[in-house]
Design a protein around this motif. Sequence first.
Motif, PDB file in Angstrom:
ATOM      1  N   LEU A 149      42.766  36.354  57.639  1.00  0.00           N
ATOM      2  CA  LEU A 149      43.673  37.308  57.011  1.00  0.00           C
ATOM      3  C   LEU A 149      42.954  38.581  56.598  1.00  0.00           C
ATOM      4  O   LEU A 149      41.813  38.548  56.126  1.00  0.00           O
ATOM      5  CB  LEU A 149      44.343  36.681  55.782  1.00  0.00           C
ATOM      6  CG  LEU A 149      45.325  35.537  56.049  1.00  0.00           C
ATOM      7  CD1 LEU A 149      45.841  34.984  54.737  1.00  0.00           C
ATOM      8  CD2 LEU A 149      46.462  36.010  56.933  1.00  0.00           C
ATOM      9  N   SER A 150      43.639  39.694  56.779  1.00  0.00           N
ATOM     10  CA  SER A 150      43.172  40.988  56.263  1.00  0.00           C
ATOM     11  C   SER A 150      43.948  41.272  54.982  1.00  0.00           C
ATOM     12  O   SER A 150      45.177  41.142  54.947  1.00  0.00           O
ATOM     13  CB  SER A 150      43.421  42.098  57.284  1.00  0.00           C
ATOM     14  OG  SER A 150      42.794  41.808  58.516  1.00  0.00           O
ATOM     15  N   ARG A 151      43.242  41.668  53.929  1.00  0.00           N
ATOM     16  CA  ARG A 151      43.882  41.883  52.630  1.00  0.00           C
ATOM     17  C   ARG A 151      43.615  43.304  52.144  1.00  0.00           C
ATOM     18  O   ARG A 151      42.539  43.858  52.371  1.00  0.00           O
ATOM     19  CB  ARG A 151      43.370  40.864  51.599  1.00  0.00           C
ATOM     20  CG  ARG A 151      43.574  39.410  52.034  1.00  0.00           C
ATOM     21  CD  ARG A 151      42.904  38.446  51.059  1.00  0.00           C
ATOM     22  NE  ARG A 151      42.940  37.078  51.538  1.00  0.00           N
ATOM     23  CZ  ARG A 151      43.867  36.175  51.192  1.00  0.00           C
ATOM     24  NH1 ARG A 151      44.830  36.550  50.348  1.00  0.00           N
ATOM     25  NH2 ARG A 151      43.834  34.952  51.667  1.00  0.00           N
ATOM     26  N   LEU A 152      44.590  43.853  51.455  1.00  0.00           N
ATOM     27  CA  LEU A 152      44.470  45.193  50.873  1.00  0.00           C
ATOM     28  C   LEU A 152      44.586  45.091  49.358  1.00  0.00           C
ATOM     29  O   LEU A 152      45.540  44.511  48.835  1.00  0.00           O
ATOM     30  CB  LEU A 152      45.564  46.125  51.414  1.00  0.00           C
ATOM     31  CG  LEU A 152      45.569  47.548  50.847  1.00  0.00           C
ATOM     32  CD1 LEU A 152      44.278  48.275  51.189  1.00  0.00           C
ATOM     33  CD2 LEU A 152      46.769  48.328  51.382  1.00  0.00           C
ATOM     34  N   GLN A 153      43.603  45.673  48.688  1.00  0.00           N
ATOM     35  CA  GLN A 153      43.567  45.672  47.220  1.00  0.00           C
ATOM     36  C   GLN A 153      43.700  47.104  46.715  1.00  0.00           C
ATOM     37  O   GLN A 153      42.915  47.978  47.086  1.00  0.00           O
ATOM     38  CB  GLN A 153      42.247  45.058  46.730  1.00  0.00           C
ATOM     39  CG  GLN A 153      42.110  45.013  45.220  1.00  0.00           C
ATOM     40  CD  GLN A 153      40.721  44.531  44.802  1.00  0.00           C
ATOM     41  OE1 GLN A 153      39.714  44.945  45.396  1.00  0.00           O
ATOM     42  NE2 GLN A 153      40.664  43.663  43.814  1.00  0.00           N
ATOM     43  N   ILE A 154      44.702  47.351  45.886  1.00  0.00           N
ATOM     44  CA  ILE A 154      44.930  48.675  45.306  1.00  0.00           C
ATOM     45  C   ILE A 154      44.398  48.657  43.872  1.00  0.00           C
ATOM     46  O   ILE A 154      44.922  47.933  43.018  1.00  0.00           O
ATOM     47  CB  ILE A 154      46.419  49.051  45.322  1.00  0.00           C
ATOM     48  CG1 ILE A 154      46.958  49.007  46.750  1.00  0.00           C
ATOM     49  CG2 ILE A 154      46.641  50.432  44.721  1.00  0.00           C
ATOM     50  CD1 ILE A 154      48.452  49.295  46.858  1.00  0.00           C
ATOM     51  N   LEU A 178      50.622  43.587  40.550  1.00  0.00           N
ATOM     52  CA  LEU A 178      49.890  43.530  41.820  1.00  0.00           C
ATOM     53  C   LEU A 178      48.717  44.502  41.867  1.00  0.00           C
ATOM     54  O   LEU A 178      47.972  44.501  42.843  1.00  0.00           O
ATOM     55  CB  LEU A 178      50.839  43.835  42.981  1.00  0.00           C
ATOM     56  CG  LEU A 178      51.808  42.720  43.364  1.00  0.00           C
ATOM     57  CD1 LEU A 178      52.784  43.202  44.422  1.00  0.00           C
ATOM     58  CD2 LEU A 178      51.041  41.499  43.874  1.00  0.00           C
ATOM     59  N   TRP A 179      48.541  45.336  40.834  1.00  0.00           N
ATOM     60  CA  TRP A 179      47.409  46.252  40.822  1.00  0.00           C
ATOM     61  C   TRP A 179      46.112  45.431  40.753  1.00  0.00           C
ATOM     62  O   TRP A 179      45.933  44.596  39.858  1.00  0.00           O
ATOM     63  CB  TRP A 179      47.484  47.200  39.631  1.00  0.00           C
ATOM     64  CG  TRP A 179      48.667  48.123  39.683  1.00  0.00           C
ATOM     65  CD1 TRP A 179      49.630  48.179  40.625  1.00  0.00           C
ATOM     66  CD2 TRP A 179      49.008  49.111  38.695  1.00  0.00           C
ATOM     67  NE1 TRP A 179      50.561  49.134  40.328  1.00  0.00           N
ATOM     68  CE2 TRP A 179      50.200  49.739  39.148  1.00  0.00           C
ATOM     69  CE3 TRP A 179      48.439  49.539  37.505  1.00  0.00           C
ATOM     70  CZ2 TRP A 179      50.822  50.740  38.428  1.00  0.00           C
ATOM     71  CZ3 TRP A 179      49.054  50.556  36.793  1.00  0.00           C
ATOM     72  CH2 TRP A 179      50.229  51.155  37.250  1.00  0.00           C
ATOM     73  N   GLY A 180      45.251  45.635  41.695  1.00  0.00           N
ATOM     74  CA  GLY A 180      43.986  44.913  41.730  1.00  0.00           C
ATOM     75  C   GLY A 180      44.052  43.595  42.476  1.00  0.00           C
ATOM     76  O   GLY A 180      43.024  42.926  42.620  1.00  0.00           O
ATOM     77  N   THR A 181      45.232  43.177  42.962  1.00  0.00           N
ATOM     78  CA  THR A 181      45.370  41.919  43.698  1.00  0.00           C
ATOM     79  C   THR A 181      45.235  42.177  45.191  1.00  0.00           C
ATOM     80  O   THR A 181      45.869  43.091  45.730  1.00  0.00           O
ATOM     81  CB  THR A 181      46.738  41.269  43.406  1.00  0.00           C
ATOM     82  OG1 THR A 181      46.845  41.019  42.008  1.00  0.00           O
ATOM     83  CG2 THR A 181      46.891  39.968  44.176  1.00  0.00           C
ATOM     84  N   ALA A 182      44.406  41.367  45.851  1.00  0.00           N
ATOM     85  CA  ALA A 182      44.219  41.486  47.299  1.00  0.00           C
ATOM     86  C   ALA A 182      45.399  40.809  47.992  1.00  0.00           C
ATOM     87  O   ALA A 182      45.534  39.580  47.952  1.00  0.00           O
ATOM     88  CB  ALA A 182      42.898  40.868  47.729  1.00  0.00           C
ATOM     89  N   VAL A 183      46.257  41.600  48.627  1.00  0.00           N
ATOM     90  CA  VAL A 183      47.480  41.092  49.247  1.00  0.00           C
ATOM     91  C   VAL A 183      47.281  41.003  50.758  1.00  0.00           C
ATOM     92  O   VAL A 183      46.863  41.983  51.390  1.00  0.00           O
ATOM     93  CB  VAL A 183      48.673  42.021  48.925  1.00  0.00           C
ATOM     94  CG1 VAL A 183      49.937  41.527  49.607  1.00  0.00           C
ATOM     95  CG2 VAL A 183      48.876  42.104  47.420  1.00  0.00           C
ATOM     96  N   PRO A 184      47.573  39.841  51.374  1.00  0.00           N
ATOM     97  CA  PRO A 184      47.450  39.735  52.833  1.00  0.00           C
ATOM     98  C   PRO A 184      48.441  40.666  53.532  1.00  0.00           C
ATOM     99  O   PRO A 184      49.616  40.726  53.178  1.00  0.00           O
ATOM    100  CB  PRO A 184      47.782  38.266  53.109  1.00  0.00           C
ATOM    101  CG  PRO A 184      47.548  37.558  51.810  1.00  0.00           C
ATOM    102  CD  PRO A 184      47.915  38.550  50.750  1.00  0.00           C
ATOM    103  N   LEU A 185      47.946  41.381  54.538  1.00  0.00           N
ATOM    104  CA  LEU A 185      48.769  42.300  55.312  1.00  0.00           C
ATOM    105  C   LEU A 185      48.448  42.130  56.789  1.00  0.00           C
ATOM    106  O   LEU A 185      47.335  41.734  57.152  1.00  0.00           O
ATOM    107  CB  LEU A 185      48.524  43.756  54.911  1.00  0.00           C
ATOM    108  CG  LEU A 185      48.906  44.176  53.489  1.00  0.00           C
ATOM    109  CD1 LEU A 185      48.511  45.629  53.266  1.00  0.00           C
ATOM    110  CD2 LEU A 185      50.397  43.995  53.250  1.00  0.00           C
ATOM    111  N   ASP A 186      49.426  42.455  57.624  1.00  0.00           N
ATOM    112  CA  ASP A 186      49.161  42.453  59.055  1.00  0.00           C
ATOM    113  C   ASP A 186      48.177  43.570  59.387  1.00  0.00           C
ATOM    114  O   ASP A 186      48.210  44.644  58.763  1.00  0.00           O
ATOM    115  CB  ASP A 186      50.465  42.675  59.831  1.00  0.00           C
ATOM    116  CG  ASP A 186      51.395  41.477  59.734  1.00  0.00           C
ATOM    117  OD1 ASP A 186      50.895  40.353  59.591  1.00  0.00           O
ATOM    118  OD2 ASP A 186      52.630  41.687  59.776  1.00  0.00           O
ATOM    119  N   PRO A 187      47.283  43.360  60.341  1.00  0.00           N
ATOM    120  CA  PRO A 187      46.342  44.412  60.719  1.00  0.00           C
ATOM    121  C   PRO A 187      47.062  45.674  61.170  1.00  0.00           C
ATOM    122  O   PRO A 187      48.136  45.628  61.760  1.00  0.00           O
ATOM    123  CB  PRO A 187      45.542  43.789  61.866  1.00  0.00           C
ATOM    124  CG  PRO A 187      45.662  42.316  61.649  1.00  0.00           C
ATOM    125  CD  PRO A 187      47.029  42.104  61.078  1.00  0.00           C
TER     126      PRO A 187
END
Length: 382
Positions: A149-154, A178-187
Amino acid sequence: MLCHRRLSSTCPEAARRASASSAPLTGGAPRRALALLSTLAALTALAPVARAAEPTREERAAAVALFDEGRALMAAGKHAEACPKFAESHGIDPGIGTLFNLSDCYERIGKTATAWIGFRDVAAASLSAGQMERERVARARAAALEPRLSRLQIVVPPEAAVAGLELTRDGFPVGRALWGTAVPLDPGEHRVAAAAPGRSPWETTIAVEKPGVVSVTVPALERAPASSAAPRTDVAPRAIAAPPPAGPPADAPSPQGGSIRKPIGIVGVGLGVVGLGVGTALGFMAKSTFDEATEGGHCNAAGECVDQRGLDLRDDAVMKGNIGTAVFIAGAVLAAGGAILWITAPSAPPAGTAAARGPTGGAPWSARVGVGPGSVWIEGKL
């Protein structure tokens, strides 16, 4: 039957197995209470994929056709074409089997995050439906996807967390939790934007390609300039007067060069001189008429007349005097104004650059003055 793809609510045998597996072996009231809790839990788990109403026969037939076509496309290796078929079928008539095939399709086209959450939903629904083998397979597929999984953290630092700050990811709101949480995202590329009252908006595009966590930090938003502030809505709009029609300025050059003020001044002086002359002439005529009335004995020096002839002569003299005075004043004004325009006009261009068509070097012009009974008229043309 469609039990291979529909929810357990349409498969009595599967529902019976689910109830049997979740109820304890002891009898009595506890057994009934636990059975009720198990049924409620199953309904809760199936809520995300259950429809508000059962599909019609035609809708179920369309869903089956789409499902079969999706399976055929998958067998042919056309995964990108198969995924929309499964998605449409699941939207018409949600089913665990359809969702499993849709998640498998998404994994094959690289949508790892979408496939991962799909397999987890299949596992939960299968567990509630008593389909233990499908639950085991779906959970294993989800677990196998997690390392990929690729994750994005804001990240929002304290100095950026101003009042009213709103974040979006790909156009969808990102709550404060969700601020600071690494959320799985599609590439792929994902757009992160931030906005707050009285601040200039900010956005950036982040490429999420490899497995792991990619972080993006929201900067402190700058204060918006006064000119970019939102317009007030509590003030009634003002009517904006239309600009006057465009016309040549007073000093506009003639087509052949130079200024038109000088010829206008010349005309004004000429008309003024004529007006002065006419006014003076009318004054003399008025005096002569009055003298005729007094010398003939029709009126005395004080203007008192003794007969009709005297009254007519006196009235004629007064009329001529009034007209003469008005014309004289108008002539004086025209002469003075024309002289001012003439004196203040810009210098004319060299004689060799203007055609001899008139005082302005442009079109010829002329003016005439006439005097009629009780009136004065002026006519001019270019």
